[in-house]
Motif scaffolding. Structure first.
Motif, PDB file in Angstrom:
ATOM      1  N   ALA A 130      -5.719   0.651  -3.656  1.00  0.00           N
ATOM      2  CA  ALA A 130      -6.175  -0.349  -2.693  1.00  0.00           C
ATOM      3  C   ALA A 130      -6.190  -1.758  -3.262  1.00  0.00           C
ATOM      4  CB  ALA A 130      -7.572   0.018  -2.185  1.00  0.00           C
ATOM      5  N   THR A 156      -3.866  -3.096  -5.161  1.00  0.00           N
ATOM      6  CA  THR A 156      -2.511  -3.498  -5.571  1.00  0.00           C
ATOM      7  C   THR A 156      -2.133  -4.843  -4.954  1.00  0.00           C
ATOM      8  OG1 THR A 156      -1.819  -1.191  -5.756  1.00  0.00           O
ATOM      9  CG2 THR A 156      -0.078  -2.851  -5.565  1.00  0.00           C
ATOM     10  N   ARG A 186       0.803  -1.228   0.000  1.00  0.00           N
ATOM     11  CA  ARG A 186       0.000   0.000   0.000  1.00  0.00           C
ATOM     12  C   ARG A 186       0.833   1.274   0.000  1.00  0.00           C
ATOM     13  NH1 ARG A 186      -2.778  -3.085  -1.606  1.00  0.00           N
ATOM     14  NH2 ARG A 186      -4.763  -3.907  -0.834  1.00  0.00           N
ATOM     15  N   ARG A 187       2.106   1.162   0.345  1.00  0.00           N
ATOM     16  CA  ARG A 187       2.907   2.391   0.469  1.00  0.00           C
ATOM     17  C   ARG A 187       4.353   2.109   0.146  1.00  0.00           C
ATOM     18  NH1 ARG A 187       5.414   4.333   5.363  1.00  0.00           N
ATOM     19  NH2 ARG A 187       4.313   2.618   6.403  1.00  0.00           N
ATOM     20  N   THR A 203       7.121   9.721  -0.456  1.00  0.00           N
ATOM     21  CA  THR A 203       6.176   8.631  -0.209  1.00  0.00           C
ATOM     22  C   THR A 203       5.247   8.475  -1.405  1.00  0.00           C
ATOM     23  OG1 THR A 203       6.237   8.965   2.182  1.00  0.00           O
ATOM     24  CG2 THR A 203       4.331   7.792   1.291  1.00  0.00           C
ATOM     25  N   THR A 236       1.784   6.494  -2.473  1.00  0.00           N
ATOM     26  CA  THR A 236       0.623   5.722  -2.039  1.00  0.00           C
ATOM     27  C   THR A 236       0.109   4.895  -3.208  1.00  0.00           C
ATOM     28  OG1 THR A 236       0.038   7.405  -0.407  1.00  0.00           O
ATOM     29  CG2 THR A 236      -1.692   5.844  -1.061  1.00  0.00           C
ATOM     30  N   THR A 285       1.069  -1.226   5.135  1.00  0.00           N
ATOM     31  CA  THR A 285       0.211  -0.176   5.687  1.00  0.00           C
ATOM     32  C   THR A 285       0.238   1.054   4.798  1.00  0.00           C
ATOM     33  OG1 THR A 285       2.067   0.577   7.054  1.00  0.00           O
ATOM     34  CG2 THR A 285       0.506  -0.966   8.051  1.00  0.00           C
ATOM     35  N   SER A 286      -0.860   1.762   4.757  1.00  0.00           N
ATOM     36  CA  SER A 286      -0.937   2.973   3.937  1.00  0.00           C
ATOM     37  C   SER A 286      -0.482   4.197   4.712  1.00  0.00           C
ATOM     38  CB  SER A 286      -2.368   3.168   3.444  1.00  0.00           C
ATOM     39  OG  SER A 286      -3.262   3.233   4.527  1.00  0.00           O
TER      40      SER A 286
END
Length: 718
Positions: free
Chosen positions: A687, A689, A632-633, A682, A684, A717-718
């Motif tokens: 959802a 992925t 997510r990140r 960063t 993002t 985690t996002s």
């Protein structure tokens, strides 16, 4: 991976004999054709105590055949069911350090008048100069002619008379009658040799050899004592009445640096008195050269440092149908310059170093092979080791129960000394069966696989073909690719095809070096932890690429956490949602500048960095996360030093689950890096992925004409 199209065969040791576990391929059976059948003590009837299984270095069970044995004390016994017609017994056993004693022997309940002597004299060896070794070599072998013939189903028991004895395995053999003297041969007794073993027969052997040039020296039944090594042995046959009858007692039989050759040594025993390993002493059956076109066959070699330590000219030597037992170091070592040597159909048990080795020191071993040998319980180092050399073969061998510091088979560029000739040409490893092989290396603090390819001191660039391999009950991994010297040298040119892996403790493939291997028709069942551990060391050394050649099954998963070692039977851990999934994972790139290689972007050090080829956009960095994840990140970093001025890199994020077909996850856009705010950016991710292979494609950089990242971090985690 795709489904397997054809299964191979599996073979395991059960009661000391080979039993088929699956379909049999169209190839030679693994191991030697032996004159005896073995029965494990743990499968026999006993009033004693079974020990094991255990693979812990230094434990008594870890050195036993099958990793199990039976301990008996005064009055306790182990009773074996005889598997074949036999008139002789050989017993592998251990007694506590410093003790000796006897075992009573019973046949169908009737005690024999003769006993079997047991001793710790040749056991408990310490080699403190070998890093990672502990006291080892706990077992020994003792033999006895029963004086009668027993039939299948009869009972033979051994009973302690007072000393604690750990009984490992019994070999039952039908020994033929003693052979007669060949016509025209020169008997050593005619030159004064003493068959009682009381007198010194050294000069008699020398005189017989001198008298029999071009002919045969005959060693009649008896025990002969030789107090110094023979030399000048050439153009002669040394022949006994059989290895149970003609016995030479010496710790140094032949020691010579050269020979004109045509030496034939056959059909007697050489039993030494070596109780410790002293590498500077030539305490060997043969030390040096037998010369070209020589042979060694039908020998019983025991209680020496090394069976055959071969240097100089041994061209076209054949070593076959021998038993080499209880050596404190190697069973046989082709120590450079071996050309056309064939080592086949031998049985080796309880070696204190590599059971069979080719070591290309001073000159390469070439066009030589180890074929159809049975090797069990090397208690330090490997069953079979090839250290360098050109166009060599290891075929149809059966290796079981390796212990510390070793694999079943090792193909290695570990040089030990210079000048050394690394692996070259084609190395053929075909048709071998490995049972309970592989061990913890205490120097690395992690396992060695059942079959290891090791770029220890230099890259492996030879063609290494590993075919038709069966690996059963490895306590750790099946195939290992490593740079054991810790320098990150590459392993390349390897193909593994037609392998069957059953019940491996941790993983099928343990990849710890940069490089590549192709796998084809490799099927695995009962995999302990995961299919693949792919974590090259050092972390920035480069990636190891596993190419799926088709027909593979049962090992598609990848161990998810390079910061931990899988333990036998441990399931693949669920990833910590706050863990950086990219750290330490294999990384590749379309290009690199100088020393700024892809691995530097995943090594956990924000001060090291990857830099692509300059002035050549677009450039990509790809990281294999090991398994598909719902990432997510991303956190992208450049070195935090203020010397790195602020810049914007244009980056697109792509993903793939198979490493071949990539799709865009986040389109190209500019990301600002500024040392004033940590030089991080960063990204993002959507959802939905799900990716295993993460690719960053850089098309612009305002600070330098290249792609640059000091760390690429991936999180759930996002």
């Amino acid at each position: 991976m795709t489904a397997l199209t054809s299964a191979g065969a599996a073979v395991a040791l059960a009661a000391g004999t080979l039993i088929a576990l699956g379909s049999v391929p169209a190839q030679a059976a693994a191991g030697a054709t032996l004159p005896f059948t073995s029965v494990e003590a743990e499968s026999a009837t006993t009033t004693g105590t079974r020990i094991g299984p255990d693979v812990t270095q230094g434990s008594l069970a870890s050195e036993a055949s099958g990793r199990q044995a039976v301990r008996i004390t005064a009055g306790q016994r182990v009773e074996f069911t005889v598997p074949r017609t036999a008139n002789a017994l050989n017993l592998a056993y251990s007694v506590p350090d410093g003790q000796s004693g006897t075992l009573n022997v019973y046949v169908n309940g009737t005690r024999l008048s003769r006993t079997l002597a047991v001793t710790s004299k040749y056991s408990y060896v310490d080699t403190g100069w070998i890093a990672g070794s502990r006291t080892h070599h706990f077992y020994d072998n003792a033999r006895l002619l029963l004086g009668q013939t027993v039939q299948p189903g009869d009972k033979v028991a051994v009973e302690s008379t007072g000393t604690q004895v750990t009984v490992d395995v019994a070999d039952f053999e039908q020994v033929a009658a003693a052979a007669g003297q060949p016509a025209g041969s020169v008997s050593v007794t005619s030159k004064g040799a003493d068959p009682s073993g009381q007198g010194d027969s050294t000069q008699a052997f020398r005189d017989a050899i001198a008298a029999a040039q071009g002919g045969t020296v005959w060693i009649p039944p008896g025990d002969y004592r030789i107090t110094s090594a023979l030399s000048g042995v050439q153009n002669v046959t040394l022949q006994g009445a059989g290895s149970w009858y003609s016995v030479v007692h010496t710790s140094r039989f032949i020691d010579q640096s050269s020979s004109a050759g045509t030496v034939r040594i056959r059909d007697f025993a050489v039993i030494g008195e070596v109780t410790e390993r002293v590498d500077s002493n030539p305490d060997n059956f043969v030390n040096g050269s037998l010369g070209p076109n020589s042979s060694v066959s039908g020998m019983w070699i025991q209680h020496l440092k090394v069976g055959l330590w071969l240097t100089g000219n041994n061209d076209n030597l054949v070593v076959e149908n021998n038993r080499i037992l209880d050596t404190t170091a190697d069973g046989l070592n082709l120590n450079g310059n071996a050309r056309g040597v064939r080592v086949r159909n031998n049985f080796l048990r309880n070696q204190g170093d590599d059971a069979l080795a080719m070591w290309s020191l001073y000159a390469p071993d070439t066009n030589s092979s180890f074929d159809n040998n049975t090797i069990t319980q090397p208690n330090l180092a490997n069953g079979i080791a090839v250290y360098g050399g050109t166009d060599l073969a290891v075929r149809n061998n059966l290796v079981s129960d390796t212990n510390a510091l070793g694999s079943g088979i090792a193909i290695s560029n570990q040089k030990f000394l210079d000048p050394f000739s690394p692996l070259a040409g084609t190395i053929t490893v075909d048709g071998n069966t490995l049972v309970r092989t592989g061990a913890i290396n205490p120097n690395w603090n992690h396992p060695m696989g059942a079959l290891r390819v090791d770029s220890y001191d230099s890259a492996v660039n030879a063609t290494v073909n590993i075919t038709n391999t069966t690996i059963t009950d490895s306590p750790y991994s099946a195939f290992e690719f490593v740079s054991g010297g810790g320098q990150g040298h590459a392993v390349r040119g390897v193909t593994v095809s037609g392998a069957t892996v059953r019940n491996t403790g941790t993983v099928v493939v343990q990849a710890e070096a940069q490089g590549a291997a192709t796998f084809r028709d490799v099927t695995a069942t009962q995999v302990g932890a995961a299919g693949v551990y792919n974590c090259p060391y050092p972390a920035n050394s480069g990636a190891f690429t596993l190419t799926d050649g088709g027909g593979n099954s049962g090992w598609s998963s990848t161990w998810s956490d390079c910061s931990t070692w899988p333990q036998p039977g441990q399931s693949n851990p669920q990833p910590d949602p706050n863990r950086n999934l990219a750290k330490g994972r294999p990384a590749t790139a379309t290009g690199s500048q100088d020393v700024y290689t892809p691995g530097r972007a995943v090594d956990g050090d924000a001060n090291s960095y990857w830099e692509s080829a300059n002035n050549a956009f677009p450039q990509s960095l790809t990281v294999d996360l090991g398994s598909p994840y719902a990432v997510r990140r991303l956190v992208l970093k450049l070195p935090p030093s203020s010397a790195w001025g602020a810049r914007t890199e244009t980056v697109a994020v792509l993903g793939s689950t198979d490493g071949s077909s990539f799709s865009t996850v986040v389109g190209a856009q500019g990301y600002r890096f500024d040392p004033a705010t940590g030089n991080t950016a960063t990204v993002t991710l959507p959802a939905n992925t799900n990716l295993r292979h993460l690719r960053l494609t850089v098309t612009g950089n305002t600070g330098w004409p290249a792609g640059q990242f000091s760390e690429v971090e991936a999180y759930l985690t996002s």
